[in-house]
Write an enzyme that holds these catalytic residues in place. Structure first.
Site, short mmCIF file in Angstrom:
data_model
loop_
_atom_site.label_atom_id
_atom_site.label_comp_id
_atom_site.label_asym_id
_atom_site.label_seq_id
_atom_site.Cartn_x
_atom_site.Cartn_y
_atom_site.Cartn_z
N GLY A 138 0.84 -0.96 -0.24
CA GLY A 138 0.02 0.16 0.15
C GLY A 138 0.70 1.20 0.20
O GLY A 138 0.20 2.34 -0.19
N GLY B 121 3.00 2.53 -2.12
CA GLY B 121 3.45 2.79 -3.40
C GLY B 121 2.99 4.27 -4.06
O GLY B 121 1.66 4.67 -3.78
N CYS C 266 0.06 3.21 -6.03
CA CYS C 266 -0.85 2.32 -5.55
C CYS C 266 -2.15 2.90 -4.92
O CYS C 266 -2.04 4.02 -4.26
CB CYS C 266 0.08 1.59 -4.56
SG CYS C 266 -0.82 0.75 -3.35
P1 5GP Z 1 6.84 3.88 -5.38
O1 5GP Z 1 8.51 3.93 -5.14
O2 5GP Z 1 6.35 4.55 -6.72
O3 5GP Z 1 6.33 4.54 -4.18
O4 5GP Z 1 6.23 2.44 -5.22
C1 5GP Z 1 6.73 1.33 -6.00
C2 5GP Z 1 6.15 0.13 -5.83
O5 5GP Z 1 4.69 0.35 -5.59
C3 5GP Z 1 6.33 -1.01 -6.41
O6 5GP Z 1 7.44 -1.60 -6.21
C4 5GP Z 1 5.40 -2.16 -6.25
O7 5GP Z 1 5.45 -2.57 -5.15
C5 5GP Z 1 4.15 -0.96 -5.93
N1 5GP Z 1 3.07 -0.86 -6.95
C6 5GP Z 1 3.46 -0.54 -8.50
N2 5GP Z 1 2.30 -0.65 -9.20
C7 5GP Z 1 1.11 -0.78 -8.32
C8 5GP Z 1 -0.19 -0.69 -8.36
O8 5GP Z 1 -0.74 -0.63 -9.39
N3 5GP Z 1 -0.72 -1.06 -7.30
C9 5GP Z 1 -0.16 -1.27 -5.99
N4 5GP Z 1 -1.04 -1.71 -4.91
N5 5GP Z 1 1.17 -1.37 -5.94
C10 5GP Z 1 1.85 -0.87 -6.85
#
Ligand code: 5GP
Length: 329
Positions: free
Chosen positions: A169, A171, A174
């Site tokens: 959660g 991301g 996300c």
């Molecule tokens: P960020 O660095 O952008 O905050 O987070 C990246 C992470 O978000 C990814 O490695 C993956 O675990 C998560 N993530 C990527 N796409 C999605 C999505 O569509 N839904 C969710 N729940 N998590 C995602």
């Protein structure tokens, strides 16, 4: 129904207290780590920051630049099927993630790490898949996730994972927390899962939720062995996607955009992601240098001469979010 009243923290809920230090320059800080893995018995050395395995950032060009810095690329999932050769940088610095039904493709991977990556790592089916992958690939360094609690970290390690991926959660694209109400504050997840994994001589990846180099520092300081970033690498020349009016698209792997692209409306990881436009930011090399200089600087503030000792040198101070929001702007 139960309520856990303990305080659980996100990165924005803490700062790190500066400490006396004998260090005179950021240049003295060693950001490389050497990890020896529990099951594979293999050793890896490098800067333990990973690009997320997302379409826009897990690209061959990203790998070329990350390799130069001895960092790790997790290619977007669709490359696993038949395009692994497009990744020309350091072979050891790749972690190939696949889903439960891609164990045979993962078996073909000859170098780097492999991993099983699902939105919800809490199912028996997932644990069985980790066991199966370990049976089929006894010498591979295997990552598995995502989970956010100590019990499940230990279960995945005992099932055969060398590295557990932590984060549900947090991301940037996300929407799981909004759509389902499920999640766990990321810094606490990292601290608790790292403690559980380290007790078994295993490792963790802090996945998601870092919006600045300071957040990456907090993840390492909380005990993360690797930190995975998506949004922080988005919007660069090395990303996949067109630049339109100075913006690039960045989408979650469970978003409508990802489902359209992969013609997968049965859902890739559940429909729990969104699409955003990121201002085009030029070369990723400049962003990486900026991130690394932030981490070096943090180490000098607390007297850690290496990333390895950062956690030991850290005292987190709880802050209220209002203050931190002002600070970030
Ligand atoms: P960020 O660095 O952008 O905050 O987070 C990246 C992470 O978000 C990814 O490695 C993956 O675990 C998560 N993530 C990527 N796409 C999605 C999505 O569509 N839904 C969710 N729940 N998590 C995602």
């Amino acid at each position: 129904m139960l309520i856990n009243e303990e305080i659980k923290l996100d990165y924005s809920d803490v700062l790190i207290r500066p400490k006396r230090s004998t260090m005179s320059s950021r240049g003295e800080v060693n950001l490389e780590r050497t990890h020896k893995f529990l099951w594979s018995k293999k050793e890896w050395s490098g800067i333990p920051i990973m690009s997320a395995n997302m379409d826009t950032v897990g690209t061959p060009s990203m790998h070329t630049v990350l390799s130069k810095h001895n960092m790790v690329t997790c290619p977007a999932r669709h490359y696993l099927k038949n395009s692994t050769k497009e990744f020309k940088g350091k072979e050891d610095n790749i972690c190939w993630f696949g889903g439960i039904d891609e164990i045979d493709n993962l078996k073909e991977v000859q170098s780097g790490f492999i991993g099983l990556d699902v939105a919800n790592g809490y199912t028996i089916r997932f644990v069985d898949a980790v066991k199966k992958l370990r049976e089929k690939c006894p010498d591979a360094t295997i990552a598995a996730g995502n989970v956010v609690t100590a019990d499940m970290t230990q279960e995945l390690v005992l099932a055969g994972a060398d590295i557990v991926k932590v984060g549900i959660g947090p991301g940037s694209v996300c929407t799981t927390r909004i759509k389902t109400g499920i999640g766990y504050p990321q810094l606490s997840a990292v601290i608790e899962c790292a403690d559980a994994a380290h007790g078994l001589n295993a490792h963790i990846i802090a996945d998601g939720g870092c919006v600045s180099s300071g957040d990456i520092v907090k993840a390492f300081a909380g005990g993360a062995d690797f930190v995975m970033i998506g949004g922080m690498l988005a919007g660069h020349d090395e990303c996949e996607g067109k630049i339109e009016n100075g913006f690039m698209e960045f989408y979650g792997m469970a978003s409508e955009s990802a489902m359209d692209k992969h013609d997968n409306h049965n859902s890739y990881r559940g429909a729990e992601g969104k699409t955003v436009k990121i201002p085009h930011r030029g070369r990723v090399d400049d962003t990486i240098k900026d991130i690394l200089s932030g981490i070096r600087s943090a180490c000098t503030y607390v007297g850690a001469n290496s990333l390895r000792t950062l956690s030991k040198c850290t005292t987190f101070v709880r802050v209220n979010n209002t203050h931190n929001t002002i600070y970030e702007h």
